[in-house]
Scaffold this motif. Structure first.
Motif, PDB file in Angstrom:
ATOM      1  N   VAL A 295      -5.410  13.824  -0.623  1.00  0.00           N
ATOM      2  CA  VAL A 295      -6.099  12.660  -1.043  1.00  0.00           C
ATOM      3  C   VAL A 295      -4.998  11.475  -0.968  1.00  0.00           C
ATOM      4  O   VAL A 295      -5.709  10.375  -0.579  1.00  0.00           O
ATOM      5  N   CYS A 296      -4.064  11.451  -1.411  1.00  0.00           N
ATOM      6  CA  CYS A 296      -3.007  10.524  -1.543  1.00  0.00           C
ATOM      7  C   CYS A 296      -2.839  10.163  -0.020  1.00  0.00           C
ATOM      8  O   CYS A 296      -2.946   8.630   0.205  1.00  0.00           O
ATOM      9  N   LEU A 297      -2.562  10.952   0.885  1.00  0.00           N
ATOM     10  CA  LEU A 297      -2.294  10.577   2.213  1.00  0.00           C
ATOM     11  C   LEU A 297      -3.331   9.908   2.761  1.00  0.00           C
ATOM     12  O   LEU A 297      -3.230   8.842   3.683  1.00  0.00           O
TER      13      LEU A 297
ATOM     14  N   PHE B 223       1.039  -1.094  -0.064  1.00  0.00           N
ATOM     15  CA  PHE B 223       0.239  -0.117  -0.105  1.00  0.00           C
ATOM     16  C   PHE B 223       0.948   1.200  -0.065  1.00  0.00           C
ATOM     17  O   PHE B 223       0.580   2.302  -0.635  1.00  0.00           O
ATOM     18  N   LEU B 224       2.032   1.090   0.579  1.00  0.00           N
ATOM     19  CA  LEU B 224       3.055   2.228   0.629  1.00  0.00           C
ATOM     20  C   LEU B 224       3.364   2.723  -0.957  1.00  0.00           C
ATOM     21  O   LEU B 224       3.418   3.636  -1.399  1.00  0.00           O
TER      22      LEU B 224
ATOM     23  N   PHE C  11       1.539   1.694  -3.527  1.00  0.00           N
ATOM     24  CA  PHE C  11       0.509   2.105  -4.202  1.00  0.00           C
ATOM     25  C   PHE C  11       0.461   3.601  -3.987  1.00  0.00           C
ATOM     26  O   PHE C  11       0.187   4.252  -5.046  1.00  0.00           O
ATOM     27  N   GLY C  12       0.682   4.253  -2.662  1.00  0.00           N
ATOM     28  CA  GLY C  12       0.670   5.549  -2.412  1.00  0.00           C
ATOM     29  C   GLY C  12       1.607   6.386  -3.205  1.00  0.00           C
ATOM     30  O   GLY C  12       1.327   7.388  -3.754  1.00  0.00           O
TER      31      GLY C  12
ATOM     32  N   LEU D 298      -5.958   8.323   1.264  1.00  0.00           N
ATOM     33  CA  LEU D 298      -5.886   7.010   0.820  1.00  0.00           C
ATOM     34  C   LEU D 298      -5.003   6.132   1.432  1.00  0.00           C
ATOM     35  O   LEU D 298      -5.622   4.856   1.657  1.00  0.00           O
ATOM     36  N   VAL D 299      -3.835   6.188   1.496  1.00  0.00           N
ATOM     37  CA  VAL D 299      -2.743   5.562   2.004  1.00  0.00           C
ATOM     38  C   VAL D 299      -2.961   5.052   3.559  1.00  0.00           C
ATOM     39  O   VAL D 299      -3.082   3.609   3.833  1.00  0.00           O
TER      40      VAL D 299
ATOM     41  N   LEU E  28      -0.207  11.651  -9.865  1.00  0.00           N
ATOM     42  CA  LEU E  28      -1.137  13.211  -9.863  1.00  0.00           C
ATOM     43  C   LEU E  28      -0.291  14.429 -10.125  1.00  0.00           C
ATOM     44  O   LEU E  28      -0.407  15.189 -10.396  1.00  0.00           O
TER      45      LEU E  28
ATOM     46  N   PHE F 195       0.499   6.572  -6.846  1.00  0.00           N
ATOM     47  CA  PHE F 195      -0.599   7.436  -6.992  1.00  0.00           C
ATOM     48  C   PHE F 195      -0.205   8.920  -7.028  1.00  0.00           C
ATOM     49  O   PHE F 195      -0.627   9.786  -7.826  1.00  0.00           O
ATOM     50  N   MET F 196       0.702   9.111  -5.906  1.00  0.00           N
ATOM     51  CA  MET F 196       1.069  10.586  -5.616  1.00  0.00           C
ATOM     52  C   MET F 196       1.770  10.971  -7.103  1.00  0.00           C
ATOM     53  O   MET F 196       1.598  12.152  -7.505  1.00  0.00           O
TER      54      MET F 196
END
Lengths: 128, 302
Positions: free
Chosen positions: B63-65, A18-19, A21-22, B67-68, A29, A25-26
């Motif tokens: 949003v990212c933080l 999940f890290l 994934f973050g 979500l994570v 964006l 995702f960041m």
């Protein structure tokens, strides 16, 4: 506190997935470079694959390849996430290739892969 | 020159007076705007851009933080890592593992799963690959609809350089290595139902062999045995073969008929019914697709 620590160690693969994934995702964006956006997209893909693979693992069991004709469910790990990851990898490769082809066309037209510059140039073109 | 447009755009946004009547900074208030006020419209536009620039990064990070953190919070409620009684290991897994060998004849349970129980899914997967290479071809293939004299000149120039600078060491090494790569790829494809691997991984290995050959010897040399015609014939016939053989097995399976395809002894290379055929089809599609991606991106032609 040791309880939390042992929990974190136990769930290390999921947490790392999940890290990752973050991170992906960041970057998806915030990066302006389209190639870097695609790389971020691939990082997100990999995190999902890691999560799926970690969900299929069962302690002390072997890979799902039948050895010596033993078909006991308690001997092998869960084969379904492996199949799902296989599907996912293929789709991710196809999507990345399609994205990269689109970026190459954009580069041919605007001579840049920076997203904001392309937007400005496209706006300029539309106003003409 | 590129940067110039950007800086001009930024200064255009920055110079607008911030004290404009920006009663509602919503992006969708266009409908009621009077057509007469060009300056007002312009200022509103600038306001919108400024709002976007100022808030986009903050919103994205938040949003990212969020979500994570939500996802990591959820992790602690998942079943224990490596637990035996996790809900994912349900009766479907039991069925696949315990009956898979008898029903599909494949020693590799994953291969039996994706090419027999879930073969329709894998057919969709191969079709996705085919579709991807088709769309890349539409976008990048240089034909009569997509010609750029400047680019043709550049590629012709590159071809001349390629012809003049043949790297002897690279070519000799590649000559030794490529047959081994292709052979290993074929081995992985043919043993897909017996060992780790299968159509996708073996096809990717064969595609890598073709890419290495093409990169070191140039397009002229590889076009002697692999060109647009072979690409088309291989991919379409492999997909068609997959579709027909699977249609046959679906038809007989749905009607409760015997397929007439012997499953063979588990562990032998000619066993597990249709899985070997499907693996070969998938391997061909993947190998062609991988090489096709490379050739289209590098030269714009196959």
């Amino acid at each position: 506190m040791p309880a939390l620590l042992s929990e974190i160690i136990n769930y290390r693969f999921e947490i790392f997935a999940f890290l990752l994934f973050g991170i992906g995702f960041m970057n998806l964006l915030l990066q302006k470079n389209l190639i870097k956006k695609i790389i971020a997209f691939n990082v997100m893909d990999s995190s999902v694959f890691l999560f799926l693979a970690s969900q299929g693992f069962i302690d002390g069991r072997a890979a799902p390849i039948v050895v010596d004709g033993v078909t006991d469910v308690h001997r092998y790990i869960n084969p379904i996430p492996s199949g799902l990851v296989l599907t996912g990898i293929v789709v991710s490769v196809s999507v990345s290739a399609f994205f990269l082809a689109l970026v190459q066309r954009l580069y041919k037209r605007y001579k840049t892969v920076e997203f904001d510059e392309i937007m400005v140039l496209a706006k300029k073109e539309a106003e003409k | 020159m590129k940067r110039e447009w950007l800086s001009r755009f930024v200064s255009w946004v920055e110079t607008g007076s911030a004290a404009q009547p920006s009663a509602n900074a919503r992006p969708e208030k266009r409908s009621g705007a009077p057509a007469g006020g060009g300056a007002v419209k312009d200022a509103r536009k600038k306001d919108r851009y400024r709002l976007f620039f100022n808030t986009y990064y903050t919103v994205a990070v938040i949003v990212c933080l969020t979500l994570v953190s939500v996802l990591i919070y959820t992790v602690f409620h998942l079943p224990f890592f490596g637990a035996e009684n996790s809900p994912a290991a349900n009766e479907v897994v039991k069925r696949y593992v315990e009956k898979g060998l008898d029903e599909t004849g494949a020693v590799n349970i994953v291969a039996g799963m994706i090419l027999d129980y879930r073969a329709f899914d894998t057919f969709g997967e191969s079709s996705v690959l085919f579709l991807a290479v088709t769309s890349v071809m539409i976008l990048l293939l240089r034909d009569e609809n997509n010609i750029d004299p400047q680019e043709d000149l550049a590629s012709a120039h590159e071809m001349v350089i390629e012809m003049d600078n043949q790297d002897l060491i690279l070519q000799k090494v590649i000559k030794l290595v490529v047959p081994c790569i292709l052979l290993f790829g074929i081995y992985v494809v043919l043993n897909g139902h017996l060992s780790p691997g299968g159509g996708f991984s073996g096809g990717a290995i064969m595609g890598a062999g073709l890419i290495v050959y093409s990169a070191s010897y140039g397009s002229v040399s590889i076009n002697r045995f692999f060109n647009m015609k072979t690409f088309r014939a291989l991919t379409t016939s492999a997909l068609l073969c997959y579709a027909l053989s699977k249609a046959y097995s679906f038809f007989t399976g749905a009607n409760g008929l015997p397929t007439g395809i012997p499953l063979g002894t588990p562990g032998a290379i000619l066993s597990s019914g249709l899985i070997l055929v499907l693996d070969i089809c998938v391997g061909l599609v993947v190998a062609c697709t991988m090489y096709g991606f490379y050739a289209l991106f590098a030269r714009g032609e196959l």
